[in-house]
Design a protein around this motif. Sequence first.
Motif, PDB file in Angstrom:
ATOM      1  N   LEU A 206       4.081  15.581  11.455  1.00  9.05           N
ATOM      2  CA  LEU A 206       3.419  16.807  11.230  1.00  9.05           C
ATOM      3  C   LEU A 206       3.533  17.909  12.271  1.00  9.05           C
ATOM      4  N   GLU A 207       3.726  17.663  13.376  1.00  5.21           N
ATOM      5  CA  GLU A 207       3.740  18.930  14.257  1.00  5.21           C
ATOM      6  C   GLU A 207       5.075  18.960  15.122  1.00  5.21           C
ATOM      7  N   GLY A 208       5.852  17.928  14.962  1.00  4.89           N
ATOM      8  CA  GLY A 208       7.119  17.903  15.887  1.00  4.89           C
ATOM      9  C   GLY A 208       8.135  18.948  15.235  1.00  4.89           C
ATOM     10  N   ALA A 209       9.208  19.204  15.971  1.00  9.59           N
ATOM     11  CA  ALA A 209      10.459  19.935  15.471  1.00  9.59           C
ATOM     12  C   ALA A 209      10.947  19.162  14.136  1.00  9.59           C
ATOM     13  N   PRO A 210      11.624  19.724  13.275  1.00  8.82           N
ATOM     14  CA  PRO A 210      12.396  19.241  12.095  1.00  8.82           C
ATOM     15  C   PRO A 210      13.333  18.385  12.610  1.00  8.82           C
ATOM     16  N   ASN A 211      13.168  16.993  12.252  1.00  8.15           N
ATOM     17  CA  ASN A 211      14.134  16.117  12.936  1.00  8.15           C
ATOM     18  C   ASN A 211      14.039  14.822  11.689  1.00  8.15           C
ATOM     19  N   PRO A 212      14.378  15.469  10.492  1.00  6.30           N
ATOM     20  CA  PRO A 212      14.402  14.296   9.381  1.00  6.30           C
ATOM     21  C   PRO A 212      15.204  13.112   9.387  1.00  6.30           C
ATOM     22  N   ASP A 213      16.129  13.090  10.032  1.00  5.42           N
ATOM     23  CA  ASP A 213      17.062  12.008  10.286  1.00  5.42           C
ATOM     24  C   ASP A 213      16.214  10.980  11.007  1.00  5.42           C
ATOM     25  N   LYS A 214      15.654  11.375  12.190  1.00  4.90           N
ATOM     26  CA  LYS A 214      14.891  10.322  12.892  1.00  4.90           C
ATOM     27  C   LYS A 214      13.366  10.172  12.568  1.00  4.90           C
ATOM     28  N   TYR A 215      12.785  11.489  11.736  1.00  2.23           N
ATOM     29  CA  TYR A 215      11.602  11.092  11.237  1.00  2.23           C
ATOM     30  C   TYR A 215      11.515  11.565   9.711  1.00  2.23           C
ATOM     31  N   PRO A 216      11.895  10.257   8.739  1.00  4.37           N
ATOM     32  CA  PRO A 216      12.107  10.733   7.495  1.00  4.37           C
ATOM     33  C   PRO A 216      11.244  11.023   6.749  1.00  4.37           C
ATOM     34  N   ALA A 217       9.883  10.964   7.116  1.00  6.05           N
ATOM     35  CA  ALA A 217       8.668  11.246   6.371  1.00  6.05           C
ATOM     36  C   ALA A 217       8.300  12.891   6.444  1.00  6.05           C
TER      37      ALA A 217
END
Length: 248
Positions: A206-217
């Motif tokens: 919800l607040e982290g830098a965009p990192n969709p591979d690491k945080y797919p949600a």
Amino acid sequence: MAAIHVSKDLHELNHFAAELFVALVKKIPGRFTVALAGGSTPKALYRLLASDEFRDRIDWPKVFFFFGDERCVPPDHPDSNYRMAKENLFDLLEIGPKNIVRWPAETTRPEEAAAIYENALKDFFSNDSLPRFDLVLLGLGADGHTASLFPFSPALKEASRIAVANPVEKFAANRLTLTFPVINHAANVIFLVSGAEKAGALKEVLEGAPNPDKYPAQMVKPVNGNLLWLIDEPANGQRTADHDQTGN
Ligand code: 6PG
């Protein structure tokens, strides 16, 4: 646009979610399609919906159940998301097979199971290129996965298929999962997130830098639908923003 609602605990979160479910089903005149979340968090919500407090407030024959993901196990296996829903919802409400579309996860080849499920979805949604669920319920893993869209797994990049087999390294096994295109085509997506062990992942998502591979949600962004995060205080523990904020 994502909305966030923080409840004191899972009990309060489930009651909030159950009231939402009642309202969403009521709002839709015809059949209501919901893709259920698996894992353990939703268990209590399913039992609550089937309880005397809620069961009679929902017109169950109009509700059609699907699954956001499934393990590659038979339907009576302890790990089966279908079995969890059957024990905590379907059996308690006597939901018949015509209202349930489960993954044929007992099929020996995961890719075949995914293809069968994809065709079942296309048939049900009268061959819409991309089925539009009225509601997709999702959980969040402590690693930031949702459904069976795990960090760095191939399915994260799937841009056209609706349902796929997804090899998950940490399990050294395949999982079966809906893909982001169909999740993000839903009218409503609701995350149910409870427990301190999810606080780190939730903050990153919800607040982290965009990192969709690491945080797919992070990739759950309904194109033309509502996104709501239902979280409890323990899961909210590491977030810095105010409660009940409406995020971007
Ligand atoms: C599954 C789920 C998965 C789940 C999260 C959270 O098949 O396990 O679909 O995405 O929602 O892993 O699981 P818990 O609710 O058990 O923490």
